[in-house]
Design a protein around this motif. Structure first.
Motif, PDB file in Angstrom:
ATOM      1  N   GLN A   3      -4.835   0.643  -6.782  1.00 10.82           N
ATOM      2  CA  GLN A   3      -4.162  -0.413  -6.025  1.00 10.82           C
ATOM      3  C   GLN A   3      -4.766  -1.780  -6.330  1.00 10.82           C
ATOM      4  OE1 GLN A   3      -3.630   0.438  -1.793  1.00 10.82           O
ATOM      5  NE2 GLN A   3      -3.624   2.635  -2.224  1.00 10.82           N
ATOM      6  N   GLU A  50       0.826  -1.207   0.000  1.00 13.46           N
ATOM      7  CA  GLU A  50       0.000   0.000   0.000  1.00 13.46           C
ATOM      8  C   GLU A  50       0.861   1.258   0.000  1.00 13.46           C
ATOM      9  OE1 GLU A  50      -3.834   1.956   2.326  1.00 13.46           O
ATOM     10  OE2 GLU A  50      -2.754   0.280   3.237  1.00 13.46           O
ATOM     11  N   TRP A  70       2.488   1.831  -3.442  1.00 12.40           N
ATOM     12  CA  TRP A  70       1.531   2.367  -4.403  1.00 12.40           C
ATOM     13  C   TRP A  70       1.099   3.785  -4.048  1.00 12.40           C
ATOM     14  CZ3 TRP A  70      -0.772  -3.106  -4.278  1.00 12.40           C
ATOM     15  CH2 TRP A  70      -0.254  -3.854  -5.357  1.00 12.40           C
ATOM     16  N   ARG A 103      -7.337   3.852  -4.188  1.00  7.46           N
ATOM     17  CA  ARG A 103      -7.723   2.483  -3.862  1.00  7.46           C
ATOM     18  C   ARG A 103      -8.048   1.662  -5.111  1.00  7.46           C
ATOM     19  NH1 ARG A 103      -6.821  -1.837  -0.947  1.00  7.46           N
ATOM     20  NH2 ARG A 103      -8.686  -3.073  -0.435  1.00  7.46           N
ATOM     21  N   SER A 160      -3.693  -2.908  -9.677  1.00 10.17           N
ATOM     22  CA  SER A 160      -2.311  -3.385  -9.631  1.00 10.17           C
ATOM     23  C   SER A 160      -2.246  -4.804  -9.089  1.00 10.17           C
ATOM     24  CB  SER A 160      -1.469  -2.452  -8.759  1.00 10.17           C
ATOM     25  OG  SER A 160      -1.442  -1.148  -9.289  1.00 10.17           O
TER      26      SER A 160
END
Length: 428
Positions: free
Chosen positions: A297, A284, A287, A294, A300
């Motif tokens: 993320q 987290e 990123w 969010r 990803s």
């Protein structure tokens, strides 16, 4: 095998790595030291993390370390390739009030950590290693030389020992480390001396045993490598070497990451284990440093992979009935893909295809491992990581014999080949 072969050079480096890593805390420190020498930048959890390209790592939470290489092209939606391993091994851990003894012998009070092969610890010179926490809250790493031994009872005093050797987990697993009375000695003092600190300042400790003998290559054509803690320092070492190579190989399309967890041998349910928040927190923050929200993320994660690397069982020539009758991996024939129908390993068809592609890219042969239906299957960090993150995960490793012994047996070529596949995983 040529004395100048890459696999033998790799085994020699692994022997040095294992020797420098007698505990999970030492393993994390050795990983950090090697990465710093390779130009990686150490980060602290309490500081802001930069978004610049390059190698970074964070050592925190016991014997765990996570390192990564962010390419210059990294964006808020860049995926991650995570090579996962663990730094702990089965053995013994010092109890409170560890200086014990009787009948003129000094002994160490220990409890069993994980699931070691108890008899393999007999009649070996052992080290003590781990961390000491001092009165000001600072931590000091401590590692002795050969100090302890679990002496076996002579055959003359137990004529049936070869028929029924079984150690009482309390009465018969307390090693000797000297002569004298317990009230005149201090085992923690030995550790304090090794760490260069005052024993009176020790307020807490996490200390384990380790085999004192250095790793060695042997066998016809130098095909075997034996050492303590190959489960799972073989994978940790492979990941470190591969990540260093990936850092200098150019601009990849993903973030290459090495995640080394502690406490796998006791279930991983700790702040530094795979079931804890360490990996999710690091991902987290990486990123966020790239400006990801969010949604980005989660995108990803959807394009990411985790290769969970841990050792698996080679077929044993003396116990063939303990293995699957058809799928029989053997030392020297390549790293293994670990499969279990009940998801004790996270491998599925997609993961198998990806693993085979990475092996092909590395020019490495691979084998499959599956348990005999009548023999319970172990597990590792793969299913835990997949469950916590929802990331595509494949369980892999190298085949070994003597798993959970004080000194385990691997194939020299497999160790090198695992590193080559890890590099392809990071770079392909």
């Amino acid at each position: 095998m040529s004395a100048a072969s890459p696999s033998l050079d790799h085994a020699a480096d692994l022997a040095a790595f294992v020797d420098a890593s007698p505990s999970s805390f030492h393993a994390a420190a050795e990983v950090a030291s090697r990465l710093e020498q390779a130009g990686f930048v150490r980060l602290a959890e309490g500081e802001a993390w930069p978004s610049a390209a390059g190698g970074r790592f964070v050592v925190v939470r016991d014997g765990a370390v996570i390192a990564w290489v962010a390419p210059a092209s990294a964006t808020a939606a860049t995926g991650v390739r995570i090579f996962g391993a663990h730094s702990d091994s089965p053995g013994f851990k010092l109890k409170p009030k560890p200086t014990t003894g009787r009948l003129g012998w000094l002994q160490a009070g220990v409890e069993i950590y994980g699931g070691p092969l108890l008899n393999s610890w007999l009649d070996r010179e052992l080290r003590l290693a781990g961390r000491l926490v001092l009165d000001d809250g600072t931590m000091a790493l401590a590692a002795t030389g050969p100090l302890l031994r679990l002496p076996q009872l002579a055959i003359h005093l137990d004529r049936e020992a070869n028929d029924h050797l079984a150690l009482h987990k309390q009465a018969q697993t307390q090693p000797v480390w000297g002569l004298g009375e317990a009230d005149s000695a201090d085992l923690l003092g030995e550790l304090a001396s090794a760490a260069g600190v005052d024993a009176s300042r020790i307020r807490g400790y996490d200390i384990v045993t380790a085999d004192a003998a250095r790793g060695a290559v042997f066998g016809r054509d130098d095909v075997f490598f034996a050492a303590g803690r190959l489960d799972d320092l073989a994978s940790v070492h492979a990941g470190v070497v591969a990540l260093e190579r990936a850092a200098g190989s150019g601009d990849a399309e993903h973030i290459a990451m090495l995640a080394v967890f502690d406490h796998e041998e006791v279930g991983s349910a700790t702040r530094s284990g795979a079931a804890g928040p360490f990996l999710a927190d690091v991902l987290e923050r990486v990123w966020l440093s790239l400006g990801a929200d969010r949604e980005e993320q989660l995108r990803s994660l959807g394009s990411s992979w985790c290769a969970s690397s841990d050792v698996g069982h080679s077929v044993h020539p003396n116990y063939p009935d303990k293995h699957d009758p058809v799928v029989q991996p053997v030392l020297g024939s390549g790293p293994i893909l670990k499969i279990n129908a009940n998801q004790r390993y996270a491998t599925d068809a997609e993961g198998a295809a990806a693993w085979n592609a990475w092996c092909q890219a590395a020019g490495v042969s691979t084998q499959e491992f599956v348990s005999n239906n009548a023999v319970p299957c172990g597990s590792t960090i793969g299913p835990i990581t997949a469950t916590r993150l929802g990331i595509r995960t494949v369980d892999v490793g190298i085949p070994i014999l003597s798993m959970h012994s004080a000194r385990e047996l691997a194939g020299v070529s497999d160790l090198w080949d695992l590193t080559r596949v890890a590099e392809a995983f990071f770079s392909a």
